[in-house]
Design a protein around this motif. Structure first.
Motif, mmCIF file in Angstrom:
data_model
loop_
_atom_site.group_PDB
_atom_site.id
_atom_site.type_symbol
_atom_site.label_atom_id
_atom_site.label_comp_id
_atom_site.label_asym_id
_atom_site.label_seq_id
_atom_site.Cartn_x
_atom_site.Cartn_y
_atom_site.Cartn_z
ATOM 1 N N ALA A 291 22.927 -13.997 -51.446
ATOM 2 C CA ALA A 291 21.543 -14.417 -51.679
ATOM 3 C C ALA A 291 21.458 -15.935 -51.681
ATOM 4 O O ALA A 291 22.442 -16.611 -51.882
ATOM 5 C CB ALA A 291 21.035 -13.868 -52.993
ATOM 6 N N PHE B 18 11.219 -12.675 -61.054
ATOM 7 C CA PHE B 18 10.455 -12.934 -59.842
ATOM 8 C C PHE B 18 10.629 -11.789 -58.835
ATOM 9 O O PHE B 18 11.745 -11.345 -58.573
ATOM 10 C CB PHE B 18 10.928 -14.252 -59.218
ATOM 11 C CG PHE B 18 10.223 -14.603 -57.955
ATOM 12 C CD1 PHE B 18 8.918 -15.081 -57.977
ATOM 13 C CD2 PHE B 18 10.862 -14.439 -56.723
ATOM 14 C CE1 PHE B 18 8.271 -15.404 -56.813
ATOM 15 C CE2 PHE B 18 10.208 -14.754 -55.552
ATOM 16 C CZ PHE B 18 8.905 -15.240 -55.596
ATOM 17 N N ALA B 20 10.551 -10.829 -55.206
ATOM 18 C CA ALA B 20 10.546 -11.410 -53.863
ATOM 19 C C ALA B 20 10.001 -10.411 -52.846
ATOM 20 O O ALA B 20 9.395 -10.784 -51.843
ATOM 21 C CB ALA B 20 11.953 -11.844 -53.476
ATOM 22 N N PRO B 39 4.285 -16.362 -44.032
ATOM 23 C CA PRO B 39 4.599 -17.760 -44.336
ATOM 24 C C PRO B 39 5.948 -17.875 -45.042
ATOM 25 O O PRO B 39 6.528 -16.863 -45.438
ATOM 26 C CB PRO B 39 3.454 -18.195 -45.255
ATOM 27 C CG PRO B 39 2.875 -16.934 -45.796
ATOM 28 C CD PRO B 39 3.112 -15.878 -44.774
ATOM 29 N N ASN B 40 6.443 -19.088 -45.192
ATOM 30 C CA ASN B 40 7.709 -19.294 -45.879
ATOM 31 C C ASN B 40 7.643 -18.697 -47.275
ATOM 32 O O ASN B 40 6.652 -18.873 -47.972
ATOM 33 C CB ASN B 40 8.028 -20.783 -45.981
ATOM 34 C CG ASN B 40 8.407 -21.360 -44.627
ATOM 35 O OD1 ASN B 40 8.986 -20.669 -43.798
ATOM 36 N ND2 ASN B 40 8.050 -22.602 -44.396
ATOM 37 N N GLY B 41 8.706 -17.990 -47.652
ATOM 38 C CA GLY B 41 8.757 -17.405 -48.991
ATOM 39 C C GLY B 41 8.052 -16.064 -49.094
ATOM 40 O O GLY B 41 7.916 -15.518 -50.184
ATOM 41 N N ALA B 42 7.623 -15.511 -47.964
ATOM 42 C CA ALA B 42 6.880 -14.250 -47.989
ATOM 43 C C ALA B 42 7.772 -13.062 -48.339
ATOM 44 O O ALA B 42 7.311 -12.052 -48.862
ATOM 45 C CB ALA B 42 6.219 -14.013 -46.639
ATOM 46 N N GLY B 43 9.068 -13.180 -48.026
ATOM 47 C CA GLY B 43 9.989 -12.078 -48.292
ATOM 48 C C GLY B 43 10.618 -11.500 -47.029
ATOM 49 O O GLY B 43 11.208 -10.424 -47.058
ATOM 50 N N LYS B 44 10.506 -12.220 -45.920
ATOM 51 C CA LYS B 44 11.044 -11.734 -44.644
ATOM 52 C C LYS B 44 12.570 -11.670 -44.666
ATOM 53 O O LYS B 44 13.165 -10.629 -44.376
ATOM 54 C CB LYS B 44 10.592 -12.652 -43.482
ATOM 55 C CG LYS B 44 9.103 -12.861 -43.393
ATOM 56 C CD LYS B 44 8.719 -13.758 -42.235
ATOM 57 C CE LYS B 44 9.197 -15.190 -42.358
ATOM 58 N NZ LYS B 44 8.564 -15.943 -43.459
ATOM 59 N N THR B 45 13.185 -12.792 -45.025
ATOM 60 C CA THR B 45 14.646 -12.827 -45.060
ATOM 61 C C THR B 45 15.180 -11.807 -46.057
ATOM 62 O O THR B 45 16.155 -11.106 -45.783
ATOM 63 C CB THR B 45 15.132 -14.250 -45.421
ATOM 64 O OG1 THR B 45 14.630 -15.157 -44.437
ATOM 65 C CG2 THR B 45 16.640 -14.328 -45.452
ATOM 66 N N THR B 46 14.520 -11.738 -47.197
ATOM 67 C CA THR B 46 14.931 -10.769 -48.218
ATOM 68 C C THR B 46 14.972 -9.358 -47.631
ATOM 69 O O THR B 46 15.932 -8.619 -47.833
ATOM 70 C CB THR B 46 13.948 -10.817 -49.411
ATOM 71 O OG1 THR B 46 13.930 -12.151 -49.921
ATOM 72 C CG2 THR B 46 14.354 -9.855 -50.501
#
Ligand code: ADP
Ligand code: MG
Lengths: 291, 315
Positions: A291, B18, B20, B39-46
């Motif tokens: 992570a 939090f 994600a 947008p950045n931080g939306a949760g795509k990578t997660t």
């Protein structure tokens, strides 16, 4: 880019992902390739050669009685005196950041997202560090034996081979232990530091203080178990505990007990460290989040 | 061969307090390229990390061809490849060796392997560097090798997490071309991006995500229509400034035009009803007015508007 330029890539291939043993072999192969191209391997090689060269020179120049008494004392002093240090150094160099480095340098992402078990990555890397360390160990052994043959002829005492086997077990065990720490921490420096502190300071301290202060046997310390590597290099195996009494006046004595692990005991300690570290290290690596 | 599928069921990821990723439900099936836009931080990578077992979900499951990734990783990812974030490649390896490592892990047959690897490398335009050590590569070059590594083994499912990040504009365009060329029968591509134009250029469908929640999923047109409704937007530019009088007396009087406001002196933004047919008529009418129309184009769609506001909100 036209689709037809993708000829080879698009060719319908019935690929089966290999079994885990094969994949472990793959990880080992490329990890060794990394070792052999990194400066670190050669630094350690030079350290190993320097220790050997120093011993060769000192023995040839000063002809110390303790070395040149019999071939057994020779190997006991030369091999027995420094092999554990060589092993610990190798383990720190090759195992210290083996797993933590994958997190810190983000190289782990390249492997972990492929169809390969995490345990295969862990084991593959362990095998590679074991092979690299064995190269160091065998080089050190080779130079010791070359000197031994020079002074005592080709007859190498059988106890040396026992000691080499035990040293190999110790090597595996120390690596398993350093892998555990490197799996626990995501920062290379910390995992390396912890193993350095444990092996070069904490364990030797416990080994020394526990018997002298409270007269207890440090049966739970891996470096104590490793004493069998030198213990077998005696004409008769040392007794388990020796008490030496020093008079401190008024009829009182100060008693110091010196322990030497039984052969089975030393092996058991090393095996226990090996197994427990491997299980815990694997468990942590399986749970770890990229992570 | 049956269609590939990937499915997120109530997929949730918490980092401490939090959240994600918040109960994502999404099923993709068939042969297509689906853009994962947010947008950045939306949760795509997660999300993509969960699908490649880099992290574990706090709740719910990620399935590839019906197999849960967590617990069956090796089997579930057997026919997949993924590029998540920008992995570092072992610096002492050459590009060729880095791809050979993947080929070994995937069990690519030895025969023809050299060609497969060389083609993957030339696909990302790194032929001249094939035997150079990755340690010497720039971030963009490493990313190209990472992309090449996803081509190995003819995967049926490909996950790409913002594959154009770290690349210069030309590199971005090249990578988009590569992704387009990867689209084929029997292949499902799931590509995340924070760039709407990238997704609309490359992908057939879009899944819109923000704050860890799915906002919409469908074809580009469907999703656009959902946000656009009946109203269209177009920008009309003129050779000279348009005065209020022209605006009120002529432009606003045109059929289907709901509103007209000046964006700047020479450009007017029109809101209208009636879709493309109406848009065509308005264009013709504007020309007929002979007030110096030089350009007429569809302005930000409501999807873009919505997306832009998502991004602004996030920043
Ligand atoms: N390891 C982590 N610890 C805490 N928060 C995290 C972690 N990784 C991601 N996040 C947070 O989760 C949210 C989603 O992140 P991410 O999936 O990387 O977004 P995206 O890829 O869409 O830009 C972000 O707000 C990010 O800050
Ligand atoms: Mg991201």
């Amino acid at each position: 880019m036209e689709a037809d330029t993708l000829g080879q890539l698009e060719e319908p291939q019935t690929i089966r992902v290999p079994d885990s043993i094969t994949q472990i072999g793959t990880i080992t192969k490329y990890e060794l390739l990394n070792y052999f191209r990194a400066k670190r391997f050669y630094v350690l090689l030079i350290i190993g050669l320097a220790i050997s060269a120093l011993l060769t020179f000192l023995v040839a120049y000063y002809r110390p009685e303790s070395f040149l008494n019999t071939s057994l004392t020779f190997y006991s002093q030369w091999w027995g005196g420094s092999v554990t240090f060589v092993i610990i150094l190798s383990a720190i160099f090759f195992g210290g950041d083996s797993i933590s480095g994958e997190f810190q340098n983000k190289t782990g992402y390249y492997l972990v997202s492929r169809p390969v078990r995490r345990s295969s990555i862990y084991v593959g890397k362990w095998v590679a560090s074991f092979i690299a360390s064995m190269i160091m160990l065998l080089l050190f052994l080779g130079i010791a034996v070359a000197n031994g043959v020079y002074y005592f002829g080709a007859g190498v005492p059988y106890q040396l081979w026992q000691s080499v086997l035990l040293a190999t077990l110790y090597m595996g065990s120390v690596l398993s232990f350093t892998f555990f720490w490197s799996s626990l921490f995501k920062t290379s420096v910390i995992s390396v530091l912890v193993t350095v502190i444990l092996f070069l300071f904490a364990f030797p301290l416990i080994d020394g203080l526990l018997p002298s202060l409270v007269g207890a046997e440090p049966w739970f310390v891996i470096t104590y178990g490793a004493e069998v590597i030198t213990a077998v290099l005696n004409t008769s195996y040392p007794v388990h505990d020796i008490q030496s009494k020093t008079p401190i006046g008024k009829g009182h004595f100060f008693t110091i007990t010196t322990f030497t692990p039984y052969l089975w005991e030393g092996i058991a300690i090393m095996l226990a460290y090996f197994v427990v570290s491997a299980v815990l290290g694997l468990f942590i690596f399986e749970k770890r989040e990229f992570a | 061969m049956t269609d590939s599928s990937i499915e997120a069921v109530d997929l949730t990821k918490n980092y401490g307090k939090f959240t994600a990723l918040d109960g994502l439900n999404l099923r993709l099936e068939g042969s297509k390229c689906v853009g994962f836009l947010g947008p950045n931080g939306a949760g795509k990578t997660t999300t993509l990390k969960i699908f490649t077992d880099l992290i574990k979900p706090s709740r719910g499951s990620a399935l590839i061809n019906g197999l849960e990734v967590h617990g069956n990783k090796k089997k579930a990812l057997e026919n997949c490849s993924a590029l998540v974030e920008t992995p570092e490649i072992y610096p002492y390896m050459s590009a060729r060796e880095a791809l050979n490592l993947v080929a070994d892990l995937k069990g690519l047959p030895k025969s023809g392997r050299k060609e497969v690897i060389e083609e993957a490398i030339s696909e990302v335009k790194m032929e001249d560097w094939i035997d150079a050590k990755v340690g010497k590569f720039s971030k963009g070059m490493k990313q190209r090798i990472n992309i090449a590594s996803t081509l190995i083994g003819n995967p049926a499912v490909i996950f790409l997490d913002e594959p154009t990040t770290g690349l210069d504009p030309r590199g971005m365009a090249e990578v988009r071309e590569i992704v387009k060329s990867l689209k084929k029968k029997d292949r499902l591509i799931f590509m995340s991006s924070h760039l709407l134009n990238e997704v609309s250029d490359v992908c057939d469908e879009v899944a819109l995500i923000d704050h860890g929640k799915l906002l919409a999923y469908g074809t580009m047109d469907d999703v656009t229509a959902r946000f656009t409704g009946e109203e269209g937007l177009a920008d009309a530019s003129f050779s000279k400034p348009v005065d209020q009088d022209t605006l009120d007396r002529y432009i606003l009087k045109l059929d289907n035009v709901i509103s007209a406001e000046r964006v700047n002196g020479k450009t007017v933004r029109l809101k209208f009803n009636g879709g493309q047919a109406a848009q065509g008529e308005i264009l013709a009418d504007l020309v007929a007015l002979k007030i110096g129309l030089v350009e007429f184009k569809t302005a930000f769609s409501k999807l873009e508007d919505t997306y832009m506001s998502l991004i602004q909100e996030g920043n």
